[in-house]
Design an enzyme around this catalytic site. Structure first.
Site, PDB file in Angstrom:
ATOM      1  N   HIS A 185      71.724  92.548  37.552  1.00  0.00           N
ATOM      2  CA  HIS A 185      71.860  91.228  36.932  1.00  0.00           C
ATOM      3  C   HIS A 185      72.337  90.284  38.016  1.00  0.00           C
ATOM      4  O   HIS A 185      73.457  90.412  38.514  1.00  0.00           O
ATOM      5  CB  HIS A 185      72.870  91.286  35.783  1.00  0.00           C
ATOM      6  CG  HIS A 185      73.174  89.950  35.177  1.00  0.00           C
ATOM      7  ND1 HIS A 185      72.240  89.221  34.489  1.00  0.00           N
ATOM      8  CD2 HIS A 185      74.318  89.211  35.163  1.00  0.00           C
ATOM      9  CE1 HIS A 185      72.787  88.087  34.062  1.00  0.00           C
ATOM     10  NE2 HIS A 185      74.048  88.056  34.470  1.00  0.00           N
ATOM     11  N   GLY A 221      70.283  86.820  32.148  1.00  0.00           N
ATOM     12  CA  GLY A 221      70.062  85.641  32.978  1.00  0.00           C
ATOM     13  C   GLY A 221      68.884  84.800  32.580  1.00  0.00           C
ATOM     14  O   GLY A 221      68.608  83.788  33.228  1.00  0.00           O
ATOM     15  N   GLU A 262      68.712  92.483  28.860  1.00  0.00           N
ATOM     16  CA  GLU A 262      70.066  92.232  28.356  1.00  0.00           C
ATOM     17  C   GLU A 262      70.349  90.732  28.242  1.00  0.00           C
ATOM     18  O   GLU A 262      71.160  90.171  28.968  1.00  0.00           O
ATOM     19  CB  GLU A 262      71.082  92.884  29.293  1.00  0.00           C
ATOM     20  CG  GLU A 262      72.496  92.942  28.790  1.00  0.00           C
ATOM     21  CD  GLU A 262      73.392  93.578  29.833  1.00  0.00           C
ATOM     22  OE1 GLU A 262      73.985  92.818  30.626  1.00  0.00           O
ATOM     23  OE2 GLU A 262      73.473  94.813  29.883  1.00  0.00           O
ATOM     24  N   PRO A 263      69.668  90.063  27.331  1.00  0.00           N
ATOM     25  CA  PRO A 263      69.854  88.615  27.200  1.00  0.00           C
ATOM     26  C   PRO A 263      71.129  88.262  26.435  1.00  0.00           C
ATOM     27  O   PRO A 263      71.570  89.000  25.552  1.00  0.00           O
ATOM     28  CB  PRO A 263      68.626  88.190  26.397  1.00  0.00           C
ATOM     29  CG  PRO A 263      68.356  89.387  25.532  1.00  0.00           C
ATOM     30  CD  PRO A 263      68.699  90.588  26.372  1.00  0.00           C
ATOM     31  N   GLY A 264      71.700  87.147  26.770  1.00  0.00           N
ATOM     32  CA  GLY A 264      72.785  86.563  25.987  1.00  0.00           C
ATOM     33  C   GLY A 264      72.364  85.171  25.582  1.00  0.00           C
ATOM     34  O   GLY A 264      71.991  84.896  24.445  1.00  0.00           O
ATOM     35  N   ARG A 265      72.367  84.268  26.564  1.00  0.00           N
ATOM     36  CA  ARG A 265      72.000  82.876  26.357  1.00  0.00           C
ATOM     37  C   ARG A 265      70.650  82.736  25.648  1.00  0.00           C
ATOM     38  O   ARG A 265      70.497  81.934  24.736  1.00  0.00           O
ATOM     39  CB  ARG A 265      71.933  82.204  27.739  1.00  0.00           C
ATOM     40  CG  ARG A 265      71.463  80.779  27.754  1.00  0.00           C
ATOM     41  CD  ARG A 265      71.155  80.318  29.185  1.00  0.00           C
ATOM     42  NE  ARG A 265      72.113  80.808  30.148  1.00  0.00           N
ATOM     43  CZ  ARG A 265      73.275  80.220  30.412  1.00  0.00           C
ATOM     44  NH1 ARG A 265      73.600  79.109  29.780  1.00  0.00           N
ATOM     45  NH2 ARG A 265      74.099  80.721  31.309  1.00  0.00           N
ATOM     46  N   CYS A 334      93.998  65.428  26.702  1.00  0.00           N
ATOM     47  CA  CYS A 334      94.758  64.694  27.708  1.00  0.00           C
ATOM     48  C   CYS A 334      94.331  65.179  29.087  1.00  0.00           C
ATOM     49  O   CYS A 334      95.091  65.793  29.835  1.00  0.00           O
ATOM     50  CB  CYS A 334      96.259  64.920  27.487  1.00  0.00           C
ATOM     51  SG  CYS A 334      97.308  63.928  28.557  1.00  0.00           S
ATOM     52  N   GLU A 335      93.054  64.958  29.413  1.00  0.00           N
ATOM     53  CA  GLU A 335      92.443  65.392  30.668  1.00  0.00           C
ATOM     54  C   GLU A 335      91.327  64.429  31.040  1.00  0.00           C
ATOM     55  O   GLU A 335      90.449  64.151  30.220  1.00  0.00           O
ATOM     56  CB  GLU A 335      91.830  66.795  30.511  1.00  0.00           C
ATOM     57  CG  GLU A 335      92.827  67.924  30.485  1.00  0.00           C
ATOM     58  CD  GLU A 335      93.360  68.278  31.868  1.00  0.00           C
ATOM     59  OE1 GLU A 335      92.799  67.783  32.872  1.00  0.00           O
ATOM     60  OE2 GLU A 335      94.331  69.037  31.935  1.00  0.00           O
TER      61      GLU A 335
END
Length: 417
Positions: A185, A221, A262-265, A334-335
């Site tokens: 990966h 990926g 092995e996908p996620g997104r 507060c950033e």
């Protein structure tokens, strides 16, 4: 007009916001199932649950025949909750180290391990001899949508350096573990050209492993088009490259090997949207700001990576909006970095959006991956709710966090009372 929206997964945005509050993540079950179907040409589809680890999403994956990858003890527990098991390879643990919690669960539930460091092989043999093991190989190169998501090359902490493969095989023999697979990966959200280069590296590594090889994993990926003008990856062409590599490997070692992806997104990003409400429209010098009730504590990708997300406006009162303006979209934190319209390096940019007013809803698209999963309690803000829509019916899959839940594990020592 572009960037106006009325519905998500067939449900009015205003109904979702009024019923479930804001900010809320909304997922379209049908779109997740469509993405799963597109990848079914691979023999095994394994969901990288770090992208979106809600147990309802995991249950949906299981119902559709998708296995899971876990990168922590907590993710193992989530997978066990929806009846995945280690014995049938339903769960694979992927990491570069073991911690005590993971060791206990791996041993108890016989969970196969995808090791990312040579040290793990010896450690695994000590607490789980006979374990099924794949080697996550760093092929010496990598690529991602951001340098922070590049998981290959000599500046990446991930994986076993490709030249140490023989050393790891010997460590496996000494440790008494069953090294049976290879995994590569190179990064998250990379492109087709870079993904394709992994095939040759896999064939070379497989030649070194030889006949004990049973499974190869293309890793994840796979990108999605975050911008409307981006093309979709050709999943069929991607599978064809890996199928060719698979056949080459089978010819080399003399027997069949299984091919995993092995996908996620890819499975969840486009199915998820963040619904938030504009609470202020303000002028700062030459710039107009839309400030919403979700910030980077809810969706951190723009602030962390400079990631682009399409943004739409839904009029709260149903009025017609006919004009647009250049705006900067920010949150309540507060950033100064709490801005959704920024590029990598923290460069704030404007976006041309419909002319909204306080109370209108702002929808941030493609937020299903690394949205809720990376959210935090920064500024002591509550975690957003999550809703899954199936056949036009929205259902809560995570209640909005309460303040009591934020504080539940904190204690004041006696000497301060």
């Amino acid at each position: 007009m572009q960037h106006l929206i009325s519905e998500l997964a067939g449900v009015p945005v205003t109904e979702l916001a009024r019923r479930f509050g804001t900010p809320t993540f909304v997922y379209d079950q049908a779109l997740i199932e469509q993405r799963i179907a597109e990848l079914k040409q691979f023999q095994v589809v394994r969901f990288a649950q770090k992208a979106c680890s809600n147990i309802a999403i995991l249950a949906l994956m299981k119902r559709n025949g998708v296995l899971v990858d876990a990168v922590s003890a907590g993710e193992i527990v989530r997978a066990l909750m929806v009846d995945y098991t280690g014995e049938d390879d339903g769960i694979v643990y992927t990491a570069d180290i073991f911690d005590d919690d993971a060791i206990e669960l791996i041993r108890k539930h016989s969970i196969p391990v995808n090791v990312g460091s040579p040290d793990m092989i010896t450690q695994l043999g000590a607490f789980f001899p006979g374990a099924k093991v794949t080697l996550r190989i760093n092929p010496g190169f990598g690529h991602g949508h951001s340098q922070k998501t590049n998981t290959g090359g000599d500046l990446s902490k991930h994986g076993i350096w490709y030249s140490q493969l023989q050393e790891c095989l010997e460590l496996g023999r000494k440790a008494g573990v069953n090294i049976r697979g290879l995994h590569m990966h190179i990064g998250s959200g990379t492109d087709f050209e870079h993904l394709a280069t992994v095939c040759d590296a896999m064939v070379k590594a497989a030649r070194e492993v030889g006949g004990q090889l049973e499974v190869i994993s293309a890793g994840g990926g796979l990108p999605i088009p975050y911008r409307k003008d981006q093309a979709r990856i050709d999943v069929g062409a991607y599978h064809a490259l890996w199928a060719k590599a698979q056949r080459t490997i089978e010819d080399i070692i003399g027997h069949e090997v299984a091919l995993e992806v092995e996908p996620g997104r890819y499975l969840v990003a486009e199915a998820g949207s963040l619904v938030t409400q504009i609470r202020s429209v303000k002028r700062q010098g030459e710039h107009t700001f839309y400030l919403a009730d979700a910030g980077f504590e809810t969706l951190v990708r723009p602030s962390m990576y400079g990631s682009y997300h399409e943004i739409s406006i839904a009029a709260a009162d149903g009025r017609e909006i006919t004009t647009e303006q250049e705006v900067i979209v920010g949150g309540p934190l507060c950033e100064s970095g709490d801005v959704f319209t920024q590029e990598e390096g923290g460069v704030v940019v404007t976006r041309r959006l419909p002319a909204a007013k306080v109370g209108d809803y702002l929808v941030i698209h493609d937020a299903g991956a690394y949205g809720a999963a990376m959210s935090s309690n920064y500024n002591s803000r509550r975690l957003a709710g999550e809703v899954l829509v199936h056949e036009g019916i929205p259902e809560v899959i995570r209640e909005r966090q309460s303040f009591e839940q934020i504080l539940a594990n904190e204690r004041i020592p006696g000497h301060l009372r």
